[in-house]
Design an enzyme around this catalytic site. Structure first.
Site, PDB file in Angstrom:
ATOM      1  N   ASP A   1      64.886  79.587  87.488  1.00 22.05           N
ATOM      2  CA  ASP A   1      65.469  78.812  88.593  1.00 22.05           C
ATOM      3  C   ASP A   1      64.823  77.321  88.653  1.00 22.05           C
ATOM      4  O   ASP A   1      63.805  77.128  89.161  1.00 22.05           O
ATOM      5  CB  ASP A   1      65.369  79.591  89.987  1.00 22.05           C
ATOM      6  CG  ASP A   1      66.169  78.975  91.088  1.00 22.05           C
ATOM      7  OD1 ASP A   1      67.012  77.929  90.495  1.00 22.05           O
ATOM      8  OD2 ASP A   1      66.238  79.299  92.036  1.00 22.05           O
TER       9      ASP A   1
ATOM     10  N   ASP B   1      66.036  54.231 102.220  1.00 21.28           N
ATOM     11  CA  ASP B   1      66.924  54.354 103.262  1.00 21.28           C
ATOM     12  C   ASP B   1      67.343  55.619 103.761  1.00 21.28           C
ATOM     13  O   ASP B   1      67.659  55.822 104.874  1.00 21.28           O
ATOM     14  CB  ASP B   1      68.242  53.322 102.720  1.00 21.28           C
ATOM     15  CG  ASP B   1      67.974  52.140 102.741  1.00 21.28           C
ATOM     16  OD1 ASP B   1      67.208  51.663 103.314  1.00 21.28           O
ATOM     17  OD2 ASP B   1      68.626  51.369 101.834  1.00 21.28           O
TER      18      ASP B   1
ATOM     19  N   ASP C   1      63.724  56.844 105.514  1.00 18.74           N
ATOM     20  CA  ASP C   1      63.351  56.016 106.523  1.00 18.74           C
ATOM     21  C   ASP C   1      64.507  55.842 107.882  1.00 18.74           C
ATOM     22  O   ASP C   1      64.291  55.428 109.091  1.00 18.74           O
ATOM     23  CB  ASP C   1      63.262  54.529 106.079  1.00 18.74           C
ATOM     24  CG  ASP C   1      61.870  54.334 105.193  1.00 18.74           C
ATOM     25  OD1 ASP C   1      61.053  55.462 105.038  1.00 18.74           O
ATOM     26  OD2 ASP C   1      61.920  53.402 104.293  1.00 18.74           O
TER      27      ASP C   1
ATOM     28  N   TYR D   1      72.935  45.848 103.836  1.00 17.96           N
ATOM     29  CA  TYR D   1      73.454  46.398 102.860  1.00 17.96           C
ATOM     30  C   TYR D   1      74.394  47.453 102.954  1.00 17.96           C
ATOM     31  O   TYR D   1      74.499  48.273 104.005  1.00 17.96           O
ATOM     32  CB  TYR D   1      72.268  46.961 101.968  1.00 17.96           C
ATOM     33  CG  TYR D   1      72.465  46.333 100.339  1.00 17.96           C
ATOM     34  CD1 TYR D   1      72.563  45.098 100.235  1.00 17.96           C
ATOM     35  CD2 TYR D   1      72.745  47.610  99.557  1.00 17.96           C
ATOM     36  CE1 TYR D   1      72.419  44.989  98.767  1.00 17.96           C
ATOM     37  CE2 TYR D   1      72.930  47.070  98.145  1.00 17.96           C
ATOM     38  CZ  TYR D   1      72.753  45.597  97.951  1.00 17.96           C
ATOM     39  OH  TYR D   1      72.678  45.299  96.467  1.00 17.96           O
TER      40      TYR D   1
ATOM     41  N   HIS E   1      65.063  42.520  93.384  1.00 17.40           N
ATOM     42  CA  HIS E   1      64.874  44.044  93.901  1.00 17.40           C
ATOM     43  C   HIS E   1      65.394  44.973  93.085  1.00 17.40           C
ATOM     44  O   HIS E   1      66.655  44.811  92.375  1.00 17.40           O
ATOM     45  CB  HIS E   1      65.229  44.107  95.372  1.00 17.40           C
ATOM     46  CG  HIS E   1      66.651  44.078  95.601  1.00 17.40           C
ATOM     47  ND1 HIS E   1      67.307  42.592  95.690  1.00 17.40           N
ATOM     48  CD2 HIS E   1      67.713  44.640  95.543  1.00 17.40           C
ATOM     49  CE1 HIS E   1      68.458  42.739  96.091  1.00 17.40           C
ATOM     50  NE2 HIS E   1      68.855  43.961  95.775  1.00 17.40           N
TER      51      HIS E   1
END
Ligand SMILES: [Cu+2]
Length: 699
Positions: free
Chosen positions: A619, A336, A339, A420, A470
């Site tokens: 680092d 999400d 995309d 969602y 899922h």
């Protein structure tokens, strides 16, 4: 990646706008417009450019570190060039470009054509258009007609990112950017209710739309049985509705108000470090807040009591691979952030609805597809909350209790990803701890299933409605600077001591520590109480001589289940280990790679870790994965009660004692609680004002 115009590296110089802006300040509306103007200037004037993102190109760390050091010391700061990072298509083509614009110098520094198999995020305008195209297509209408839906039925189209499967056969190719639309109907008996829950009424017709031509390229019919069989659409049986909106419920009537009142206001201070960037100070914490189209909230330069802890914190990526192995569901794997974008999907938070108490909102400016600034009001709410008791002890001999409350500072952003919701929050407390909390809620992505059938890859949550299993797998990017830039990650393990003369009863156990020297993916081991810590080996705690550290508390989760040859696995480069440790590199920000839409893998944290870099006292960047395997319940429908997942960073041998000792005691004169009768009625006032304050202390 092919190069259309070679990037032109420029020397770092102070520019005309640099004095007005902080190098970490989110792009202003003027800078977004200027970036778009400069990009448009590269092309003939009739070129239709579809801007995907126009966002701050953060400075290289080597440049920013001295800037921040000077800023903290109150000294003059060096000039750092302001740059923007622009991703765009030539509209209706696959010509994807990424460009770096020097805002300080007013010129495009680099402009690269990307591809093949690199695709950008979608955008709001595109999603709306795809929805319409799916419903206006004559072929789709012909399939819908076979369902013989009641007169006036409203069809709803949910565009999904197409996903990748490596198939490249005619209409089934995943080489081009596409959308897969899942169709639903609104309750035909209540068609005018725009907020009716269409996910309770899924259809078996699924149009695929080309993002280039913006036309339907094929129409998939979904399997609705227990196997791969595809059945011709036939008359649709309308099931009862299953609504989530309050007016569809019989609401309980026995809930009394619970008001969060802060009569003197909140304990935080917020100031501008740039036009849109904010510095937050609260209870010894200080940090800068930025916001961008992809990650949403980003925290920089996090300090506690003047000591550096984190250079940068953000949710870096998420992957939601689905369990249904059948076409086209096998491609369902949402990323999400990459995309779509956590920033662009952020809700406009409402006072008294999304956060309680004394709320301060931050707004943002992002871009639309025309390259225009897009106001995003109230995308972050900042508030305090009471989270129970912080610490307590009662001396049973005297009966005296010492107790403090655990006050937390919350920065919350809520994103809506089609069906969602994710409620995302950074939380800080008075014991030097930082938390990142995800609340998964919203509506399950549903599909039709024949009556009387159950399948092991999903749950029937309503008659005719299957919610596939899922996984939600998140990656939090942690760029630490625990008391300085050179950090290491170590893990502690607890093991039983062997029986010996020293351990004659077999009860002893000891904790060992192992430093991670090489970049890679590492996993929790609960049987060994394996605990990862970010440590500064050069700074020792004066009490015990141990290196100062912050430990990572992340809940266990099942790693990605899709097999190693699958595209889900290849694409979600972060989803196979609890922790990744990499050496810091500028521009390595997103655990699943920069471009996740229909990605093929090969870029992201797994690839970066494969460099096998030294990560000892250097680092480093720590990527913390967490998530849930969401096996839907009937109770998750029609809207899901929040599933809460929380990652914590807690000081270990960092302070010389409990850092919350100086929190004022919890007393009635401050808290103003009231007594309540057995039937819940409030009584005014209350005794117990001296619950933990001794009037005649010897100290
Ligand atoms: Cu879920």
């Amino acid at each position: 990646m092919s190069v259309q115009n070679a990037p032109v590296p420029l020397p770092l110089v102070g520019g005309k706008n640099s004095s007005l802006q902080h190098p970490l300040g989110p792009l202003t509306a003027a800078e977004i417009s200027e970036s778009a103007r400069l990009i448009k200037g590269l092309w003939p004037s009739n070129t239709d450019i579809q801007f995907k993102s126009i966002t701050l190109r953060e400075p290289n760390k080597a440049d920013l570190t001295p800037f921040l050091a000077a800023e903290h010391a109150g000294q003059p700061t060096p000039n750092i060039e302001r740059r923007s990072f622009v991703v765009y298509y030539i509209r209706n083509t696959d010509k994807l470009h990424e460009a770096i614009v020097s805002l300080s110098l007013g010129k495009v520094e680099s402009n690269l054509r990307l591809g093949p198999n690199i695709h950008s995020n979608t955008d709001g305008e595109e999603i709306i258009r795809v929805e319409q195209i799916a419903l206006e297509d004559e072929g789709v209408k012909a399939e819908i007609a076979k369902l013989q839906l009641p007169e006036g039925t409203v069809i709803i189209s949910d565009p999904w990112i197409y996903g990748s499967d490596g198939v490249n056969e005619g209409l089934f190719t995943d080489e081009k950017r596409m959308f897969q639309c899942f169709l639903y109907i609104r309750d035909p008996n209540n068609s005018s209710e725009a907020d009716s829950n269409h996910y309770a009424m899924p259809l078996s017709i699924s149009p695929v739309i080309s993002a280039e031509t913006m036309k339907v390229t094929r129409i998939d019919i979904l399997p609705t049985g227990a196997d791969h069989t595809i059945k011709e659409p036939s008359p649709y049986k309308v099931q009862p509705p299953n609504e989530y909106i309050p007016e569809a419920q019989t609401l309980r009537t026995d809930l009394k108000p619970l008001n969060v009142v802060q009569p003197e206001g909140a304990s935080f201070q917020i100031s501008n470090f740039s036009e849109l960037g904010r510095t937050v100070t609260w209870q010894k914490w200080s940090f800068k807040v930025g916001f961008n189209i992809r990650e949403g909230m980003v925290l920089y330069d996090v300090h506690y009591a003047g000591r550096p802890l984190f250079y940068r914190l953000s949710l870096s990526d998420m992957s939601i691979p689905y369990a249904d192995p059948r076409h086209p569901f096998h491609k369902k794997a949402a990323f999400d952030l990459g995309d779509a974008g956590a920033g662009i999907m952020a809700n406009n938070l409402q006072l008294g609805c999304d956060c309680l108490g004394s709320i301060h909102y931050l707004s943002a400016v992002l871009n639309d597809d025309k390259g225009e600034p897009l106001d995003m009001p109230n995308v972050i709410c900042i508030h305090e909350q009471d989270n129970g008791i912080g610490w307590k002890h009662t001396n049973y001999r005297t009966g005296r209790a010492a107790v403090v409350r655990n006050r937390e500072l919350v920065l919350q952003s809520i994103i809506t990803v089609s069906n969602y919701e994710y409620i995302l929050a950074f939380q800080f407390n008075q014991a030097g701890e930082v938390m990142y909390e995800v609340r998964a809620t919203g509506i399950l992505s549903t599909q039709p299933i024949d009556e009387g059938i159950s399948v092991p890859w999903g749950t029937v949550v309503h008659p005719g409605v299957l919610a596939s299993h899922h996984q939600h797998i998140f990656s939090l990017r942690v760029d630490p600077m625990i008391d300085g830039p050179a950090n290491r990650v170590v893990f502690d393990e607890a093991h039983p001591m062997p029986r010996s003369d020293f351990n004659p009863h077999g009860v002893g156990y000891s904790v060992s520590q192992t430093p991670i020297t090489t970049s890679g993916g590492y996993d929790l081991d609960f049987d060994a109480n394996r605990t990862f810590k970010i440590q500064n080996a050069a700074v020792r705690n004066p009490v015990n001589g141990q290196p100062v550290a912050y430990k990572i508390h992340a809940p266990p989760f099942q790693k990605i289940l899709a097999d190693k040859d699958s595209f889900h696995f290849k694409r979600a480069e972060f989803a196979d280990h609890n922790i990744y440790v990499t050496s810091y590199k500028d521009d390595e920000l997103y655990a699943g790679g920069k471009y996740t839409n229909q990605s093929r893998g090969g870029t992201g944290v797994r690839s970066w870790a494969d460099r096998k870099d030294n990560v000892l006292d250097d680092d480093i960047v720590v990527w913390v994965q967490f998530g849930i395997n969401h096996v839907p319940r009937v109770e998750d429908f029609p809207v899901m009660p929040c599933e809460i997942i929380k990652v914590s960073f807690k000081p270990v041998n960092f302070f010389e004692k409990n850092p919350a000792l100086d929190v004022p005691p919890s007393v009635q004169s401050f808290n103003k609680s009231v007594l309540t009768s057995a039937n819940g009625e409030a009584a005014v006032g209350g005794a117990g004002g001296a619950c933990c304050v001794k009037e005649n202390s010897k100290l």
